[in-house]
Structure formats: structure tokens, C-alpha cells
Design a protein around this motif. Structure first.
Motif, PDB file in Angstrom:
ATOM      1  N   GLU A  65       1.158   7.068  -6.555  1.00 17.01           N
ATOM      2  CA  GLU A  65       0.021   7.939  -6.867  1.00 17.01           C
ATOM      3  C   GLU A  65       0.348   9.393  -6.533  1.00 17.01           C
ATOM      4  O   GLU A  65       0.061  10.302  -7.304  1.00 17.01           O
ATOM      5  CB  GLU A  65      -1.222   7.486  -6.087  1.00 17.01           C
ATOM      6  CG  GLU A  65      -2.449   8.323  -6.359  1.00 17.01           C
ATOM      7  CD  GLU A  65      -2.946   8.233  -7.791  1.00 17.01           C
ATOM      8  OE1 GLU A  65      -3.613   9.193  -8.235  1.00 17.01           O
ATOM      9  OE2 GLU A  65      -2.673   7.238  -8.478  1.00 17.01           O
ATOM     10  N   TYR A  66       0.994   9.611  -5.401  1.00 16.10           N
ATOM     11  CA  TYR A  66       1.368  10.972  -4.969  1.00 16.10           C
ATOM     12  C   TYR A  66       2.324  11.608  -5.980  1.00 16.10           C
ATOM     13  O   TYR A  66       2.137  12.754  -6.383  1.00 16.10           O
ATOM     14  CB  TYR A  66       2.013  10.883  -3.586  1.00 16.10           C
ATOM     15  CG  TYR A  66       2.331  12.219  -2.954  1.00 16.10           C
ATOM     16  CD1 TYR A  66       1.339  12.970  -2.347  1.00 16.10           C
ATOM     17  CD2 TYR A  66       3.630  12.704  -2.960  1.00 16.10           C
ATOM     18  CE1 TYR A  66       1.638  14.192  -1.758  1.00 16.10           C
ATOM     19  CE2 TYR A  66       3.932  13.928  -2.378  1.00 16.10           C
ATOM     20  CZ  TYR A  66       2.933  14.669  -1.772  1.00 16.10           C
ATOM     21  OH  TYR A  66       3.228  15.878  -1.206  1.00 16.10           O
TER      22      TYR A  66
ATOM     23  N   ASP B  68       0.648   4.200  -2.756  1.00 18.94           N
ATOM     24  CA  ASP B  68       0.356   5.575  -2.335  1.00 18.94           C
ATOM     25  C   ASP B  68       1.436   6.553  -2.775  1.00 18.94           C
ATOM     26  O   ASP B  68       1.136   7.655  -3.235  1.00 18.94           O
ATOM     27  CB  ASP B  68       0.174   5.645  -0.817  1.00 18.94           C
ATOM     28  CG  ASP B  68      -1.105   4.995  -0.336  1.00 18.94           C
ATOM     29  OD1 ASP B  68      -1.980   4.673  -1.179  1.00 18.94           O
ATOM     30  OD2 ASP B  68      -1.237   4.792   0.892  1.00 18.94           O
TER      31      ASP B  68
ATOM     32  N   LYS C 170       0.817  -1.214   0.000  1.00 19.76           N
ATOM     33  CA  LYS C 170       0.000   0.000   0.000  1.00 19.76           C
ATOM     34  C   LYS C 170       0.853   1.266   0.000  1.00 19.76           C
ATOM     35  O   LYS C 170       0.524   2.236  -0.683  1.00 19.76           O
ATOM     36  CB  LYS C 170      -0.953   0.011   1.189  1.00 19.76           C
ATOM     37  CG  LYS C 170      -1.777   1.293   1.240  1.00 19.76           C
ATOM     38  CD  LYS C 170      -3.049   1.147   1.977  1.00 19.76           C
ATOM     39  CE  LYS C 170      -3.839   2.410   2.134  1.00 19.76           C
ATOM     40  NZ  LYS C 170      -3.766   3.415   1.107  1.00 19.76           N
TER      41      LYS C 170
END
Length: 179
Positions: A172-173, A169, A165
Motif C-alpha cells: 500500500e505504501y 502495508d 500485514k
């Protein structure tokens, strides 16, 4: 052809060694200190938002350099090529074709879509695949972003375990910052 072998070797090494752990629920900004990685192609410079410094590597017997780094969550590989006759869409398709050519990789899903970088047209690809190494099957996700900058097509590839995860994350950031 040597660059393809170099990139594939970098990906496989990252998947096997660097991405063997799982992520945590720690907030991305608490885990990483983001900055601008300075990249050079010919006489041009590109500052790319990154979770860590990218290290330049030379591909043997060529003028080609790649920028790489990895941690326990994610591997980043950035390549460039003169944009003469090459589009961002072709660069993403070439990156996906490299993955498909590897016998130890099994592609489960792939998507290519238009994107933007600094207000300019770009192409994004996502690929879910598994890697079989020494009897172990590792689920991997890869996001690819290709764009033009001062006469070069840059290809940014983030590779990580699908069950991590934190890696998802942070990727994506970063991609939100790039687009």
C-alpha cells in the motif's frame, strides 16, 4: 510465451519459498529503506520507487528482460513491453489471465480500475487467490499497476500472503508513492 512461463515460475517460487512466513506489526518505514530502482527498457530509463533493489533478469532466447526481487514478505516483478497496440488496461488483464491459466491457482476475487501514475492514465488490478502446493493451500494477494512511460507499457506486480500485514502495508505504501 517464454516470458509468461518465466513470470509464472517466479511467482510460484516466491509464493512457496519467499512468502512462507507471516508479517509483523512493525512500521513499514522502520522495516524497509525505500529508494529509487533504476530500470531500463531499450534506450529509456525509469526510476521506480521500491522497498529494495530490483534485479534484472533476461528471459532466454528473447530480448525481454524483467526486474525481480523478494524478501520474506513480498515479491516484486516488473515487466515492460513496447506500447505499440498495448494499453495499460490490456497489460493488467494479461497479468490476470496468466494467473487464471495456472491450474494450481484458484482466483477468489479480481478487480480492475483506472489509476494514475505521474499524472498520466494507468490501470490497477487486485487479485486474491489461493495457491495449492504439495497439499498446502496458501492465500495470496497480488496488486498490479500498469502504465505507459516513453513508449513502453510497464507492469508492476506485488505478490504476498494475504495474512501478512507487513506485506500488505508495504505494498500500500509503495502504490501510494507510485500514483
Amino acid at each position: 510465451m517464454k516470458i509468461v512461463k518465466f513470470i509464472n515460475t517466479a511467482f510460484l517460487a516466491a509464493v512457496v519459498f519467499g512468502l512462507s512466513g507471516c508479517g509483523s506489526e512493525t512500521a513499514v518505514t522502520e522495516e524497509y529503506s525505500f529508494g529509487q530502482a533504476q530500470l531500463r527498457a531499450g534506450n529509456t530509463e525509469l526510476y521506480l520507487f521500491s522497498p529494495f533493489e530490483l534485479v534484472k533478469g533476461q528471459v532466454r532466447d528473447t530480448d525481454t528482460a524483467v526486474y525481480v526481487n523478494q524478501d520474506q514478505h513480498v515479491a516484486v516483478v516488473v515487466t515492460y513491453a513496447p506500447s505499440t497496440g498495448l494499453t495499460s488496461g490490456e497489460a493488467v488483464e494479461n497479468a490476470i489471465a496468466e494467473l487464471e491459466a495456472r491450474s494450481e491457482y484458484s482466483i477468489a476475487e479480481k478487480n480492475v480500475s483506472p489509476a494514475t501514475v505521474r499524472g498520466e492514465a494507468a490501470t490497477e488490478g487486485t487479485v486474491d487467490y489461493t495457491v495449492s502446493v504439495k497439499g498446502q493451500v496458501i492465500p495470496v494477494a497480488e496488486r498490479i499497476l500498469a502504465f505507459s512511460h516513453e513508449g513502453y507499457i510497464w507492469t508492476v506486480r506485488y505478490t504476498y500472503r494475504r495474512d501478512d500485514k507487513m506485506a500488505a502495508d508495504v505494498t500500500e505504501y509503495v502504490f501510494k508513492q507510485l500514483q
